[in-house]
Design an enzyme around this catalytic site. Structure first.
Site, PDB file in Angstrom:
ATOM      1  N   ASP A 180      -8.502  -2.101  -6.707  1.00 37.87           N
ATOM      2  CA  ASP A 180      -9.286  -1.369  -5.705  1.00 37.87           C
ATOM      3  C   ASP A 180     -10.756  -1.236  -6.100  1.00 37.87           C
ATOM      4  O   ASP A 180     -11.621  -1.062  -5.234  1.00 37.87           O
ATOM      5  CB  ASP A 180      -8.702   0.028  -5.486  1.00 37.87           C
ATOM      6  CG  ASP A 180      -7.415  -0.011  -4.668  1.00 37.87           C
ATOM      7  OD1 ASP A 180      -7.036  -1.110  -4.214  1.00 37.87           O
ATOM      8  OD2 ASP A 180      -6.785   1.056  -4.510  1.00 37.87           O
ATOM      9  N   ASP A 181     -11.055  -1.317  -7.391  1.00 35.64           N
ATOM     10  CA  ASP A 181     -12.435  -1.192  -7.850  1.00 35.64           C
ATOM     11  C   ASP A 181     -13.254  -2.459  -7.596  1.00 35.64           C
ATOM     12  O   ASP A 181     -14.459  -2.472  -7.868  1.00 35.64           O
ATOM     13  CB  ASP A 181     -12.471  -0.875  -9.353  1.00 35.64           C
ATOM     14  CG  ASP A 181     -11.889   0.495  -9.667  1.00 35.64           C
ATOM     15  OD1 ASP A 181     -11.905   1.358  -8.763  1.00 35.64           O
ATOM     16  OD2 ASP A 181     -11.407   0.692 -10.807  1.00 35.64           O
TER      17      ASP A 181
ATOM     18  N   THR B 248       0.838  -1.183   0.000  1.00 36.60           N
ATOM     19  CA  THR B 248       0.000   0.000   0.000  1.00 36.60           C
ATOM     20  C   THR B 248       0.878   1.239   0.000  1.00 36.60           C
ATOM     21  O   THR B 248       1.917   1.297   0.681  1.00 36.60           O
ATOM     22  CB  THR B 248      -0.919   0.010   1.242  1.00 36.60           C
ATOM     23  OG1 THR B 248      -1.666   1.237   1.268  1.00 36.60           O
ATOM     24  CG2 THR B 248      -0.151  -0.114   2.537  1.00 36.60           C
ATOM     25  N   ASN B 249       0.521   2.230  -0.823  1.00 33.29           N
ATOM     26  CA  ASN B 249       1.269   3.488  -0.924  1.00 33.29           C
ATOM     27  C   ASN B 249       2.721   3.288  -1.376  1.00 33.29           C
ATOM     28  O   ASN B 249       3.612   4.044  -0.977  1.00 33.29           O
ATOM     29  CB  ASN B 249       1.246   4.235   0.422  1.00 33.29           C
ATOM     30  CG  ASN B 249      -0.144   4.671   0.822  1.00 33.29           C
ATOM     31  OD1 ASN B 249      -0.662   5.673   0.345  1.00 33.29           O
ATOM     32  ND2 ASN B 249      -0.766   3.875   1.691  1.00 33.29           N
TER      33      ASN B 249
ATOM     34  N   TYR C  48      -9.046   7.279   3.552  1.00 33.29           N
ATOM     35  CA  TYR C  48      -9.663   6.038   3.096  1.00 33.29           C
ATOM     36  C   TYR C  48     -11.133   6.015   3.481  1.00 33.29           C
ATOM     37  O   TYR C  48     -11.541   6.621   4.479  1.00 33.29           O
ATOM     38  CB  TYR C  48      -8.952   4.821   3.704  1.00 33.29           C
ATOM     39  CG  TYR C  48      -7.547   4.608   3.173  1.00 33.29           C
ATOM     40  CD1 TYR C  48      -7.314   3.795   2.080  1.00 33.29           C
ATOM     41  CD2 TYR C  48      -6.461   5.229   3.787  1.00 33.29           C
ATOM     42  CE1 TYR C  48      -6.029   3.600   1.595  1.00 33.29           C
ATOM     43  CE2 TYR C  48      -5.170   5.049   3.312  1.00 33.29           C
ATOM     44  CZ  TYR C  48      -4.964   4.226   2.216  1.00 33.29           C
ATOM     45  OH  TYR C  48      -3.687   4.045   1.736  1.00 33.29           O
TER      46      TYR C  48
ATOM     47  N   GLY D 208       3.508   3.442  -4.608  1.00 32.68           N
ATOM     48  CA  GLY D 208       3.673   4.163  -5.861  1.00 32.68           C
ATOM     49  C   GLY D 208       3.061   3.475  -7.065  1.00 32.68           C
ATOM     50  O   GLY D 208       3.338   3.858  -8.210  1.00 32.68           O
TER      51      GLY D 208
ATOM     52  N   ASP E  56      -7.551  -5.853   4.082  1.00 28.49           N
ATOM     53  CA  ASP E  56      -6.225  -6.210   3.579  1.00 28.49           C
ATOM     54  C   ASP E  56      -6.038  -7.718   3.437  1.00 28.49           C
ATOM     55  O   ASP E  56      -4.935  -8.226   3.597  1.00 28.49           O
ATOM     56  CB  ASP E  56      -5.154  -5.621   4.495  1.00 28.49           C
ATOM     57  CG  ASP E  56      -5.011  -4.123   4.325  1.00 28.49           C
ATOM     58  OD1 ASP E  56      -4.079  -3.688   3.637  1.00 28.49           O
ATOM     59  OD2 ASP E  56      -5.870  -3.376   4.842  1.00 28.49           O
TER      60      ASP E  56
ATOM     61  N   ARG F   2       3.435   7.623   4.243  1.00 31.89           N
ATOM     62  CA  ARG F   2       2.599   7.902   3.082  1.00 31.89           C
ATOM     63  C   ARG F   2       1.131   7.589   3.370  1.00 31.89           C
ATOM     64  O   ARG F   2       0.239   8.351   2.976  1.00 31.89           O
ATOM     65  CB  ARG F   2       3.066   7.076   1.881  1.00 31.89           C
ATOM     66  CG  ARG F   2       4.415   7.479   1.317  1.00 31.89           C
ATOM     67  CD  ARG F   2       4.807   6.561   0.153  1.00 31.89           C
ATOM     68  NE  ARG F   2       6.096   6.915  -0.432  1.00 31.89           N
ATOM     69  CZ  ARG F   2       6.666   6.242  -1.429  1.00 31.89           C
ATOM     70  NH1 ARG F   2       6.035   5.179  -1.953  1.00 31.89           N
ATOM     71  NH2 ARG F   2       7.838   6.623  -1.909  1.00 31.89           N
TER      72      ARG F   2
ATOM     73  N   ARG G 144      -3.056   9.913   3.527  1.00 30.29           N
ATOM     74  CA  ARG G 144      -4.174   9.637   2.622  1.00 30.29           C
ATOM     75  C   ARG G 144      -5.465   9.390   3.394  1.00 30.29           C
ATOM     76  O   ARG G 144      -5.446   9.004   4.570  1.00 30.29           O
ATOM     77  CB  ARG G 144      -3.861   8.409   1.748  1.00 30.29           C
ATOM     78  CG  ARG G 144      -2.732   8.645   0.765  1.00 30.29           C
ATOM     79  CD  ARG G 144      -2.513   7.431  -0.106  1.00 30.29           C
ATOM     80  NE  ARG G 144      -3.725   7.063  -0.844  1.00 30.29           N
ATOM     81  CZ  ARG G 144      -3.808   6.009  -1.652  1.00 30.29           C
ATOM     82  NH1 ARG G 144      -2.758   5.213  -1.808  1.00 30.29           N
ATOM     83  NH2 ARG G 144      -4.926   5.748  -2.288  1.00 30.29           N
TER      84      ARG G 144
END
Length: 290
Positions: A138-139, A114-115, A232, A117, A161, A226, A230
């Site tokens: 993710d969709d 996760t995160n 969520y 890049g 996760d 990172r 963000r």
């Protein structure tokens, strides 16, 4: 040859010429003296016509004509079956080179922590690669509250996760649909699909679809710094990263490290350098100029 055999040969040749003329008359519809029932010219008629012509040529014109040439001329004729021509335009396979003006298909996996890049890399590749599209893991998350999600009582939170939180079968189906759809282009080229997600290479049906796989690694401190920047939906709760996110990443990484065909990359390296490395690699695989 004996003189008494020559009239028989000449008579046979005359009969063959008449047969050939009759086929041509029926095909062109030029015989107006006899009223005969209309008959559809068949592939057999065309074949007979070509064989008769070849036979006459062999006797009168070119005695060195080989039998193989007769059939080569038949195969190369413009009178070949249209269904055979159509079959030549079909793709060789889902992931190989397409004939005609169809695209060669390549499916590229972009995975990592996760995160790490992944999304940034995919966006850069989409802007640089021709005939390129993307599917995001993710969709395919389940909706919050779905009974299939694992509830974590001590965190009062759902576990996002693990693989059961994602509709993996639907993801695989959508990739297969993309692969099987015919893509018509103005000229022969390569069509590329990028698939990004944090749990791509632990699912065998999905692994079988990739032509090339990349994995971005990051250390815990970078990942945490990172992630906390963000937002969520649903939002992380205190303790979720340490108890769920990072341990799940380490387990995932340990499992896929045994897979030797994955290219592991440093997710903390310069974004532009990382992008250029992967771009050149994909262009080389796709046999595109770079």
């Amino acid at each position: 040859m004996a003189d008494n055999e020559r009239p028989k040969e000449e008579e046979a040749i005359t009969d063959l010429k008449n047969d050939l003329q009759n086929v041509s008359v029926e095909e062109n519809g030029t015989d107006e003296t006899e009223e005969t029932p209309e008959r559809k010219i068949t592939q057999t008629d065309h074949l007979n016509k070509r064989l008769l012509s070849a036979f006459l040529d062999r006797i009168n014109v070119n005695p060195q004509l080989q039998q193989s040439e007769v059939f080569d001329n038949t195969e190369n004729s413009s009178d070949t079956d249209p269904e055979e021509d159509d079959a030549k335009d079909l793709p060789e396979n889902k992931f190989g080179t397409m004939s005609g003006d169809h695209a060669r298909k390549l499916i590229i996996g972009i995975s990592g922590a996760t995160n790490s890049g992944k999304s940034t890399l995919v966006d850069l590749l989409l802007s640089a690669l021709p005939n390129c599209s993307a599917i995001h893991q993710d969709d395919y998350y389940l909706e919050s509250g779905d009974k299939r999600l694992t509830w974590i009582p001590e965190l009062n939170h759902e576990n996002w996760d693990e693989m059961k939180a994602i509709e993996m079968d639907k993801l695989v189906t959508d990739i297969q649909d993309w692969s099987s759809n015919t893509i018509k282009l103005s000229h022969p080229s390569t069509s590329i699909l990028l698939v990004d997600g944090f749990l791509l290479y632990n699912y065998k049906p999905l692994n079988q679809l990739f032509n090339k796989r990349y994995f971005l690694e990051v250390n815990r401190d970078v990942c945490w710094s990172r992630r906390r920047e963000r937002e969520y939906i649903p939002a992380d709760v205190p303790g979720y990263f340490d108890k769920i996110v990072w341990p799940a990443y380490l387990d995932n990484l340990k499992e896929i490290k045994e897979q030797t065909d994955i290219t592991f990359l440093d997710g903390t390296s310069n974004k532009e350098e990382l992008f250029q490395t992967v771009l050149k690699d994909i262009l080389s695989i796709a046999s595109l100029p770079h």
